[in-house]
Design an enzyme around this catalytic site. Structure first.
Site, PDB file in Angstrom:
ATOM      1  N   GLY A  53       0.932  -1.268  -0.329  1.00  0.00           N
ATOM      2  CA  GLY A  53      -0.414  -0.068   0.542  1.00  0.00           C
ATOM      3  C   GLY A  53       0.784   1.013   0.016  1.00  0.00           C
ATOM      4  O   GLY A  53       2.003   1.092   0.629  1.00  0.00           O
ATOM      5  N   SER A  54       0.409   1.930  -0.435  1.00  0.00           N
ATOM      6  CA  SER A  54       1.064   3.545  -0.743  1.00  0.00           C
ATOM      7  C   SER A  54       0.785   4.568   1.809  1.00  0.00           C
ATOM      8  O   SER A  54       0.281   3.738   1.894  1.00  0.00           O
ATOM      9  CB  SER A  54       0.352   4.767  -1.737  1.00  0.00           C
ATOM     10  OG  SER A  54       1.185   3.675  -2.689  1.00  0.00           O
ATOM     11  N   GLY A  55       1.464   5.310   1.326  1.00  0.00           N
ATOM     12  CA  GLY A  55       1.366   5.634   2.663  1.00  0.00           C
ATOM     13  C   GLY A  55       2.453   5.361   3.566  1.00  0.00           C
ATOM     14  O   GLY A  55       2.568   6.156   4.512  1.00  0.00           O
ATOM     15  N   HIS A  56       3.778   4.769   3.042  1.00  0.00           N
ATOM     16  CA  HIS A  56       4.375   4.531   3.686  1.00  0.00           C
ATOM     17  C   HIS A  56       5.185   5.373   3.287  1.00  0.00           C
ATOM     18  O   HIS A  56       7.118   4.938   3.739  1.00  0.00           O
ATOM     19  CB  HIS A  56       5.007   2.891   3.575  1.00  0.00           C
ATOM     20  CG  HIS A  56       3.339   1.776   4.280  1.00  0.00           C
ATOM     21  ND1 HIS A  56       2.941   2.431   5.654  1.00  0.00           N
ATOM     22  CD2 HIS A  56       3.033   0.895   3.899  1.00  0.00           C
ATOM     23  CE1 HIS A  56       1.881   1.528   5.630  1.00  0.00           C
ATOM     24  NE2 HIS A  56       1.509   0.742   4.855  1.00  0.00           N
ATOM     25  N   LYS A 104       5.691  -7.509   2.887  1.00  0.00           N
ATOM     26  CA  LYS A 104       4.965  -7.434   4.641  1.00  0.00           C
ATOM     27  C   LYS A 104       4.353  -8.470   4.625  1.00  0.00           C
ATOM     28  O   LYS A 104       3.156  -8.418   3.486  1.00  0.00           O
ATOM     29  CB  LYS A 104       5.559  -5.952   4.047  1.00  0.00           C
ATOM     30  CG  LYS A 104       6.435  -5.277   3.771  1.00  0.00           C
ATOM     31  CD  LYS A 104       6.570  -3.726   4.315  1.00  0.00           C
ATOM     32  CE  LYS A 104       4.794  -2.792   3.940  1.00  0.00           C
ATOM     33  NZ  LYS A 104       4.578  -2.480   2.198  1.00  0.00           N
ATOM     34  N   ASP A 109      -1.543  -7.677   0.999  1.00  0.00           N
ATOM     35  CA  ASP A 109      -0.168  -8.351   0.372  1.00  0.00           C
ATOM     36  C   ASP A 109       0.256  -9.759  -0.065  1.00  0.00           C
ATOM     37  O   ASP A 109       0.730 -10.117  -1.182  1.00  0.00           O
ATOM     38  CB  ASP A 109       1.265  -7.389   1.332  1.00  0.00           C
ATOM     39  CG  ASP A 109       0.598  -6.268   0.915  1.00  0.00           C
ATOM     40  OD1 ASP A 109       1.408  -5.229   0.538  1.00  0.00           O
ATOM     41  OD2 ASP A 109       0.454  -5.845   2.342  1.00  0.00           O
ATOM     42  N   HIS A 218      -0.486   1.060   9.326  1.00  0.00           N
ATOM     43  CA  HIS A 218      -1.547   1.495   8.399  1.00  0.00           C
ATOM     44  C   HIS A 218      -2.727   2.523   9.688  1.00  0.00           C
ATOM     45  O   HIS A 218      -3.524   2.324   8.847  1.00  0.00           O
ATOM     46  CB  HIS A 218      -2.298   0.244   8.195  1.00  0.00           C
ATOM     47  CG  HIS A 218      -1.366  -1.037   7.143  1.00  0.00           C
ATOM     48  ND1 HIS A 218      -0.658  -1.670   7.572  1.00  0.00           N
ATOM     49  CD2 HIS A 218      -0.812  -0.316   6.386  1.00  0.00           C
ATOM     50  CE1 HIS A 218       0.309  -1.861   7.052  1.00  0.00           C
ATOM     51  NE2 HIS A 218      -0.031  -1.620   6.124  1.00  0.00           N
TER      52      HIS A 218
END
Lengths: 330, 214
Positions: A53-56, A104, A109, A218
């Site tokens: 996911g994006s945001g990391h 991860k 994922d 998250h």
């Protein structure tokens, strides 16, 4: 919600467009949301693909470049990318020596990367998966989906990337990734929730004197809520949790203190001071360190501590040259 | 009496897309409590893609089995996260179990069973783990128990069973997915995956039940 956005729905695409301007040495496929190195993968080099996911950020696109990843797949915010895109990235970086997926440990994922790996194998590619699950806030038991992958991902990507760059074969590259993961443990606390662009408001509310203990990356709440305390006491508790599950060994550690997105570097250095003093007191030697925002959770206030036992080979791989947006040395 | 033909499958997907869109905020709020709050948005994105695929498939004249297989593939490549592969695989497996231009209640029940089996295999979840399986499994059970009834009746019973299973997730402690990280703190919240599953079974029932205007 106050964020630098044009449109909440296009946040990931707009950020990738910015990355493309900032780093001409990377290639950004906007349609599939895949970031690769601009040049072709050297024939015979094992390809390294990660994503999630994006945001990391800077995970994972910030770790694409010489000495680290060949490709990163950017999913929607906090959602795994889809199998067709992971497959496209896998094929893009395949140079005849196989491809390692660094994944991860989250249900989404795992499912998407496993589906992509199966499709890649159907097309005759060799794919090895390295699963990262370092977060000790989650007990690895039948009661959970297993420990989460967090800060150790950076160290896994660095070591495996260096091994691939120096010519390691598929098994060697996957092995070093697995070895790093097995030698790493992490723990994080949040002082405030993050706001996803889609939700527009914080995922949970904390009183002025409350913190969330054992959070992931998250935006979800942690295992428990507790009182705010001085940094020294918080760090001691976080290290207790990490050291309890870190493999016992005489090897020194690589210590990573990562902000979760909204914590000033000043505070991260306060955290690192206590990590250094506390580990010294406990007889654990820090061989290398990294302090900054490396694995984040949008604008969550908080910090994670990752320790990785590092033998001579791992330190050599850690020190090997790297040239990516977020890590660069040598 | 109406069997499940491609037109009915299309109606189902349209009704599911409308239900997801109407409940997007609710799904995301449930997810925010024990996950990361994007279940509604992810499914809305997926079913928007399905709407486009589905119209084209009908125009191409495909049978209901291949229709569901293609729709499942669209979900896998557009939803992301865990929900995409799980729902997509369930629909693909259900579609593969269907043959011919129309399926009766028993055939649809068997197809739904195949979908549930694939879902459990892929996700590793069982009833009681606080997941979509908690709504899906009782729905399939109720549907198959009504195998001698018409399709709409079986679907109505399945929808009711799914909703009951959905509500029963509230006191459970999550053992799969992101909610499991919360341990005891996941107790007291209805599972978003079970909720979206119940919406899909309700959509199936409504798409098969003639509205009063018809």
């Amino acid at each position: 919600m106050k964020k630098f956005l044009d449109d909440a729905d296009t946040a990931v695409a707009d950020a990738l467009a910015g990355l493309a301007f900032a780093r001409p040495d990377l290639k950004v496929d906007q349609e599939l949301r895949i970031v690769t190195r601009a040049g072709a993968v050297r024939p015979g080099k094992v390809g390294l693909v990660s994503g999630g996911g994006s945001g990391h950020e800077p995970l994972h696109s910030g770790y694409v470049g010489t000495g680290m990843l060949d490709a990163a797949c950017a999913g929607e915010i906090f959602s795994s990318p889809t199998p067709d895109r992971i497959l496209a990235a896998t094929k893009a970086v395949s140079a005849g020596a196989g491809v390692v997926h660094i994944v991860k440990n989250y249900t989404g994922d795992n499912l998407n990367f496993d589906m992509a790996a199966e499709l890649a194998r159907d097309e005759g590619l060799e794919v090895e998966k390295v699963l990262v699950d370092d977060d000790v806030a989650v007990r690895d038991s039948t009661w959970t989906a297993g420990r989460r992958g967090t800060g150790a991902t950076v160290i896994v990507e660095k070591a495996a990337g260096a091994r691939a760059e120096e010519g390691g074969d598929l098994k060697a590259v996957a092995d070093i990734g697995r070895r790093v993961n097995a030698a790493s443990r992490s723990f994080a606390v949040a002082l405030g929730a993050c706001t996803t662009p889609a939700a527009g408001r914080p995922g949970f509310e904390l009183a002025e004197d409350e913190i969330e203990i054992g959070v992931g990356i998250h935006g979800e709440p942690g295992r428990a809520r507790g009182p705010m305390r001085p940094a020294r006491a918080l760090v001691a508790d976080m290290l207790d949790a990490v050291l309890e599950e870190l493999p016992a060994s005489d090897d020194p550690v690589i210590a990573l203190v990562s902000g979760l997105g909204a914590t000033p570097l000043l505070e991260l250095y306060v955290v690192y001071r206590h990590v250094a003093e506390e580990l010294d007191r406990r007889g654990v030697r820090i061989a290398r360190n990294l302090v900054g925002n490396y694995v984040t959770s949008l604008d969550m206030a908080g910090a994670s501590i990752t320790l990785c036992r590092a033998d001579a080979e791992l330190l050599r791989l850690w020190d090997a040259p790297v040239d990516t947006p977020a890590l660069r040395w040598g | 009496m109406r069997d499940l033909d491609t037109a009915a499958a299309l109606s189902w997907m349209r009704a599911a897309a409308a239900a997801i869109a109407a409940h997007e905020a609710e799904l995301s709020a449930l997810d925010a409590a024990i996950g990361d709050g994007d279940h509604g948005a992810n499914l809305r994105r997926g079913f928007s893609a399905v709407a486009v695929t589905a119209e084209q498939l009908v125009a191409d004249g495909v049978q209901p089995g291949p229709f569901l297989v293609e729709v499942g593939g669209t979900l896998i490549s557009s939803v992301g996260g865990a929900a995409g592969p799980l729902y997509g695989t369930a629909l693909r497996s259900a579609g593969k179990a269907l043959s011919g231009p129309a399926a009766d209640t028993a055939a649809v029940g068997a197809a739904l069973r195949a979908g549930l089996d694939a879902l459990c295999r892929l996700g590793g979840a069982q009833v009681g783990d606080k997941t979509m399986v908690d709504a899906f499994a009782p729905a399939v059970g109720a549907f198959q128990s009504a195998a001698d009834q018409d399709l709409a009746t079986a679907a109505l019973r399945a929808a009711a069973a799914a909703e009951e299973g959905m509500r029963a997730t509230t006191p459970l402690r999550a053992r799969k997915g992101r909610a499991s990280y919360l341990g005891e703190r996941s107790i007291g919240h209805q599972d978003p995956g079970a909720t979206s599953t119940a919406l899909m079974f309700r959509a199936l029932a409504e798409s098969l039940t003639p509205s009063p205007a018809e």
